[in-house]
Design a protein around this motif. Sequence first.
Motif, mmCIF file in Angstrom:
data_model
loop_
_atom_site.group_PDB
_atom_site.id
_atom_site.type_symbol
_atom_site.label_atom_id
_atom_site.label_comp_id
_atom_site.label_asym_id
_atom_site.label_seq_id
_atom_site.Cartn_x
_atom_site.Cartn_y
_atom_site.Cartn_z
ATOM 1 N N ARG A 33 -4.171 -2.983 -23.546
ATOM 2 C CA ARG A 33 -3.203 -2.655 -24.543
ATOM 3 C C ARG A 33 -2.043 -3.362 -24.534
ATOM 4 O O ARG A 33 -1.635 -3.843 -23.262
ATOM 5 C CB ARG A 33 -2.877 -1.117 -24.362
ATOM 6 N N LEU A 34 -1.142 -3.698 -25.356
ATOM 7 C CA LEU A 34 0.083 -4.711 -25.559
ATOM 8 C C LEU A 34 0.915 -3.357 -25.039
ATOM 9 O O LEU A 34 0.980 -2.237 -25.676
ATOM 10 C CB LEU A 34 0.425 -5.090 -26.775
ATOM 11 N N ALA A 35 2.132 -3.733 -24.403
ATOM 12 C CA ALA A 35 3.222 -2.908 -24.313
ATOM 13 C C ALA A 35 3.921 -2.870 -25.362
ATOM 14 O O ALA A 35 4.464 -3.675 -25.876
ATOM 15 C CB ALA A 35 3.961 -3.323 -23.105
ATOM 16 N N ALA A 36 4.320 -1.543 -25.470
ATOM 17 C CA ALA A 36 5.348 -1.269 -26.910
ATOM 18 C C ALA A 36 6.476 -0.890 -26.362
ATOM 19 O O ALA A 36 6.732 -0.260 -25.451
ATOM 20 C CB ALA A 36 4.660 -0.532 -27.797
ATOM 21 N N TYR A 37 7.575 -1.169 -27.135
ATOM 22 C CA TYR A 37 8.721 -0.849 -26.523
ATOM 23 C C TYR A 37 9.813 -0.074 -28.017
ATOM 24 O O TYR A 37 9.435 -0.403 -29.076
ATOM 25 C CB TYR A 37 9.754 -1.981 -26.186
ATOM 26 N N TYR A 38 10.594 0.769 -27.488
ATOM 27 C CA TYR A 38 11.699 1.426 -28.447
ATOM 28 C C TYR A 38 12.584 0.217 -28.760
ATOM 29 O O TYR A 38 13.368 -0.064 -27.820
ATOM 30 C CB TYR A 38 12.023 2.627 -28.150
ATOM 31 N N TRP A 39 12.834 -0.431 -29.950
ATOM 32 C CA TRP A 39 13.816 -1.272 -30.161
ATOM 33 C C TRP A 39 15.107 -0.720 -30.815
ATOM 34 O O TRP A 39 14.985 -0.030 -31.649
ATOM 35 C CB TRP A 39 13.282 -2.507 -30.979
ATOM 36 N N PHE A 40 16.293 -1.240 -30.012
ATOM 37 C CA PHE A 40 17.373 -0.709 -30.652
ATOM 38 C C PHE A 40 18.093 -1.950 -30.985
ATOM 39 O O PHE A 40 18.240 -2.962 -30.257
ATOM 40 C CB PHE A 40 18.268 0.085 -29.608
ATOM 41 N N LEU A 41 19.210 -1.914 -32.162
ATOM 42 C CA LEU A 41 19.789 -3.048 -32.672
ATOM 43 C C LEU A 41 20.983 -3.238 -31.629
ATOM 44 O O LEU A 41 21.688 -2.178 -31.282
ATOM 45 C CB LEU A 41 20.290 -2.996 -33.899
ATOM 46 N N VAL A 42 21.605 -4.474 -31.703
ATOM 47 C CA VAL A 42 22.771 -4.857 -31.046
ATOM 48 C C VAL A 42 23.568 -5.720 -32.070
ATOM 49 O O VAL A 42 23.179 -6.508 -32.611
ATOM 50 C CB VAL A 42 22.668 -5.751 -29.541
ATOM 51 N N PRO A 43 24.668 -5.219 -32.201
ATOM 52 C CA PRO A 43 25.600 -3.998 -31.602
ATOM 53 C C PRO A 43 25.248 -2.799 -32.419
ATOM 54 O O PRO A 43 24.645 -2.892 -33.237
ATOM 55 C CB PRO A 43 26.980 -4.533 -31.689
ATOM 56 N N GLY A 44 25.883 -1.697 -31.989
ATOM 57 C CA GLY A 44 25.534 -0.457 -32.522
ATOM 58 C C GLY A 44 24.570 0.376 -31.838
ATOM 59 O O GLY A 44 24.685 1.845 -31.876
#
Length: 104
Positions: A33-44
Motif C-alpha cells: 500500500r502507498l502511505a497516505a497523508y492528511y494534507w494541510f495548506l500553507v499558510p493557514g
Amino acid sequence: MEPCSSPPLLSLGTATTSLSPHPKPIPTPTNTRLAAYYWFLVPGDVFNDYASLADEINEWWWFYDGVLINTSPMGGTLIARGYINGNIPHTGFPLVNLYAHFTY
C-alpha cells in the motif's frame, strides 16, 4: 602426457559461504500500500485532502501548471504539509513537506 597433480595456488579452505551462480531471490514486501497523508495548506493550516505523496505532487503540478513540485526545500516555497493523522491542533510534526519551485 600426465594430468597435472600439483595443488591449487589459491585455496579457500572450508568457507561458510558459497559462491553460487543463482543468488537467493529478494523477498517481495507483503505490504504494498502507498502511505497516505492528511494534507494541510500553507499558510493557514487548512485541510486540503487525504492522498498519497505521488497523488498530491501530481495535484499541485496540475494546479500550478507544470511548476516543479517536490519535497526538497532548496529554492522552493512551502505549499503543503502532510500529517499522519488529521487532528487539529496537530499532535505531531508533519511527515512530508511539499515545495513549489517557481522560476520567474
